[in-house]
Design a protein around this motif. Structure first.
Motif, PDB file in Angstrom:
ATOM      1  N   GLY A 116       3.296  -6.403  10.877  1.00  0.00           N
ATOM      2  CA  GLY A 116       3.903  -6.143   9.584  1.00  0.00           C
ATOM      3  C   GLY A 116       3.124  -5.133   8.761  1.00  0.00           C
TER       4      GLY A 116
ATOM      5  N   TYR B 237      -6.468   5.402   9.553  1.00  0.00           N
ATOM      6  CA  TYR B 237      -5.068   5.509   9.174  1.00  0.00           C
ATOM      7  C   TYR B 237      -4.448   6.815   9.656  1.00  0.00           C
ATOM      8  CZ  TYR B 237      -5.055   1.346   6.289  1.00  0.00           C
ATOM      9  OH  TYR B 237      -5.093   0.048   5.866  1.00  0.00           O
TER      10      TYR B 237
ATOM     11  N   ALA C  91       1.675   1.787   4.697  1.00  0.00           N
ATOM     12  CA  ALA C  91       0.825   0.788   4.047  1.00  0.00           C
ATOM     13  C   ALA C  91       0.575   1.144   2.593  1.00  0.00           C
ATOM     14  CB  ALA C  91      -0.501   0.679   4.788  1.00  0.00           C
TER      15      ALA C  91
ATOM     16  N   GLY D 238       5.376  -3.603  -5.231  1.00  0.00           N
ATOM     17  CA  GLY D 238       4.040  -4.039  -4.828  1.00  0.00           C
ATOM     18  C   GLY D 238       3.292  -3.018  -3.992  1.00  0.00           C
ATOM     19  N   LEU D 239       3.991  -1.985  -3.558  1.00  0.00           N
ATOM     20  CA  LEU D 239       3.408  -1.050  -2.601  1.00  0.00           C
ATOM     21  C   LEU D 239       2.235  -0.272  -3.185  1.00  0.00           C
ATOM     22  CD1 LEU D 239       3.900   0.137   0.265  1.00  0.00           C
ATOM     23  CD2 LEU D 239       5.138   1.970  -0.880  1.00  0.00           C
ATOM     24  N   PRO D 240       1.073  -0.333  -2.528  1.00  0.00           N
ATOM     25  CA  PRO D 240      -0.080   0.425  -2.982  1.00  0.00           C
ATOM     26  C   PRO D 240       0.265   1.903  -3.174  1.00  0.00           C
ATOM     27  CG  PRO D 240      -0.765  -1.102  -1.300  1.00  0.00           C
ATOM     28  CD  PRO D 240       0.731  -1.204  -1.389  1.00  0.00           C
TER      29      PRO D 240
ATOM     30  N   ALA E 118      -6.266  -3.283   0.831  1.00  0.00           N
ATOM     31  CA  ALA E 118      -7.078  -4.442   1.188  1.00  0.00           C
ATOM     32  C   ALA E 118      -6.733  -5.634   0.290  1.00  0.00           C
ATOM     33  CB  ALA E 118      -8.565  -4.099   1.057  1.00  0.00           C
ATOM     34  N   HIS E 119      -6.479  -5.314  -0.933  1.00  0.00           N
ATOM     35  CA  HIS E 119      -6.187  -6.317  -1.938  1.00  0.00           C
ATOM     36  C   HIS E 119      -4.770  -6.848  -1.804  1.00  0.00           C
ATOM     37  CE1 HIS E 119      -7.216  -7.913  -5.992  1.00  0.00           C
ATOM     38  NE2 HIS E 119      -8.435  -7.714  -5.534  1.00  0.00           N
ATOM     39  N   GLY E 120      -3.928  -6.073  -1.142  1.00  0.00           N
ATOM     40  CA  GLY E 120      -2.551  -6.499  -0.930  1.00  0.00           C
ATOM     41  C   GLY E 120      -1.637  -6.277  -2.100  1.00  0.00           C
TER      42      GLY E 120
END
Lengths: 341, 341
Positions: free
Chosen positions: B64, B97, B125, B146-148, B312-314
DNA sequence: AGAAGAGTTGTGAACGACCACAATGCTGTT
DNA sequence: AACAGCATTGTGGTCGTTCACAACTCTTCT
């Protein structure tokens, strides 16, 4: 704290909402003909409502084809970004492809290999390589043999498709132009020595001089930057018989212009200068630079076309596209005048 | 004719060859601790022998998470490629990445939306957006919440992280420099009006003038190109009281330099000129250009760091990095001299 | 009315990897 | 000698999609 971002809706969520099977949704997604209009609308509505977007990873996995084009290119300080120049992403997107980039900070067999692996991991459908050094052409040998591939500004042959500007012709035209203006000989400041363009421009320049029965002086070594051009210019300014310079690119020409001016030499009255590349700036150097214009747009377009043909065909093959550059005459070149000092 | 290129070897092929289960291979691939050294070696040998490379699509599907960073940027003629300038790909790769790019030919809500969809399809991501216009910041609203996300040179606020050069400070310094040299006022040639940089540089320039109690003349409109600078320069040359110009960028400054020179105005004796950006060329304009240097490298590095922290933090969160630009004084600026004509 | 045939929809399997858990092998302790 | 406990390896399920094929629903023709 680390909130689980929920997975995005899948084809099943859409199917459920629209009251059809997942396969029907798949058919709508892929524009299959045999779907009833009303069903199609129902599915489309569900897609819109959920904000569904297909998962390309799943698609890639099952089809074995990825709709990703890989681009390998340089990432060095002296040089501008190459892929944008050629409009690679825009063209790829027009054909429904994504672009994934791998950059090289140095051109070595190892770094080429790493870049290739990076793209291989993504199962790219094909690769565009914009690494105009000789080492790059060698390294192509390590590529998966059937993988569609186009080299931009690379060495032709070896069964690999290439799209390039005819550097030799451009350099020849530039040099001829200076000779036609009556200059006895033409000095040259070259770019980085391992670049294809450097070698080709040198041989075009040499060829034109030879054809006119002139001897080619030793080229001065530059590294594409204005700074290196400036230093070469200071050197050239010491040569009494200097009347014409062909610079390996426009940036170096810029540096040469400054150095000559600082040494009291006027361009074009005392010395004529020609560059190579032509972007938006050289027309506004002081004086506006005579240069050789490269049609990156066409090269980029043909490169992508060639790559997509190979992909459609399912195999790599050799093909060669050459774009003829154009001499743009501006104010930095003029006929020689009798005596200089 | 259309040869079926065989699928690349899978984890199962490796497992079979090494006489272990696929899971063991997976463990080797992901550096799990509990694998016997001899097994690890055996597996590694099989990997090498088959030229196996993991399938990132399969990996993405099951985890995911995609290890792809999306970059949205401009693809317009006037402007150089942005992502290479910031070294985006290199830094992303250093952290394991991939980078997938989506370019915009025009900045509209629709084109932004299309770019976002393109990246969403790849389940990136996180995203880096390098679209320095106001419209872009608006369009960010349509992103998955929510997407970084990091905006380079974008408008701060709205819960979005940004990394940028302090354009206002740079413009202020440039203008102050000219005022300190005794110039009565400073004319300005601005860039494309919908760019963030254009607005910020204008207000920095205005601020410095206001602080000195001078009135700001109306900025002339440019489009970042040397050509537009040249035209603005011709206009400026008609103004008798002209002694100082702050150009919105170096390319326009180049055009201004040429126009002034053609009109018989000497730089810096008659007119002082300051630019903005500083790459490899401006130090070799004639005369070498006083300009404001932007540290793209640091901005790019911090942007990627911020993005990876978010990943990393999500979750997405606001953060702001500002890089202070530096005034580089060269030869295009000098103290005013008594009288000009 | 019934059957052929086209149009439309559904079902099961597969792609290649990871995760959770189960199973096995080995070591050491009592 | 037996068992606990850890190290190592294996098994089944799953992610989201497409493919091959099966099944159903209409037309339309005889």
């Amino acid at each position: 704290m680390s909130a689980e971002r929920p997975r995005s809706p899948s084809i099943n969520d859409v199917a459920e909402l629209a009251n059809v099977s997942y396969q029907t949704v798949s058919r709508v997604l892929n524009n299959h003909p045999n779907v009833k209009a009303s069903t199609r609308a129902k599915v489309q509505a569900a897609i819109d409502q959920l904000g569904y977007s297909p998962n390309s990873a799943a698609r890639t996995l099952v089809t074995g084809r990825s709709r990703i084009l890989g681009v390998i290119t340089l990432d060095v300080d002296n040089v501008d970004g190459l892929p944008p120049m050629y409009g690679i992403e825009r063209r790829a997107r027009d054909h429904g492809y994504f672009v994934s980039t791998a950059t090289l900070d140095r051109v070595t067999r190892a770094s080429m290999r790493a870049a290739v692996d990076q793209l291989a991991e993504q199962r790219v459908a094909g690769m565009v390589v914009i690494v105009p050094t000789e080492a790059a052409s060698d390294a192509m040998a390590s590529l998966p043999p059937g993988l569609p591939l186009v080299l931009i500004e690379g060495e032709p042959g070896r069964g690999i498709a290439t799209a390039a500007v005819d550097q030799q012709a451009g350099a020849r035209r530039a040099t001829e132009h200076l000779l036609e203006l009556g200059h006895e000989t033409v000095f040259h400041v070259r770019g980085l020595s391992d670049w294809m363009q450097t070698q080709d421009r040198i041989s075009g320049w040499r060829g034109a001089l030879a054809a006119a029965g002139r001897e080619a002086p030793m080229p001065l070594a530059g590294d594409w930057t204005a700074r290196s051009g400036y230093e070469a210019g200071l050197m050239l300014a010491r040569i009494p018989e200097l009347t014409a310079v062909f610079a390996g690119n426009d940036d170096m020409a810029l540096g040469i212009l400054l150095a000559l001016s600082e040494r009291g030499l006027r361009v074009p009255e005392d010395v004529s200068v020609v560059g190579f590349d032509d972007g938006t700036a050289p027309g506004y150097y002081n004086p506006p630079l005579t240069t050789v214009r490269q049609d990156f747009t066409t090269v980029g377009r043909r490169a992508i076309e060639m790559l997509l043909e190979q992909i459609a065909h399912g195999t790599r093959y050799e093909e060669r596209f050459v774009s003829e550059p154009e001499l743009i005459v501006r104010k930095s070149t003029a006929p020689v005048r009798a005596q200089r000092r």
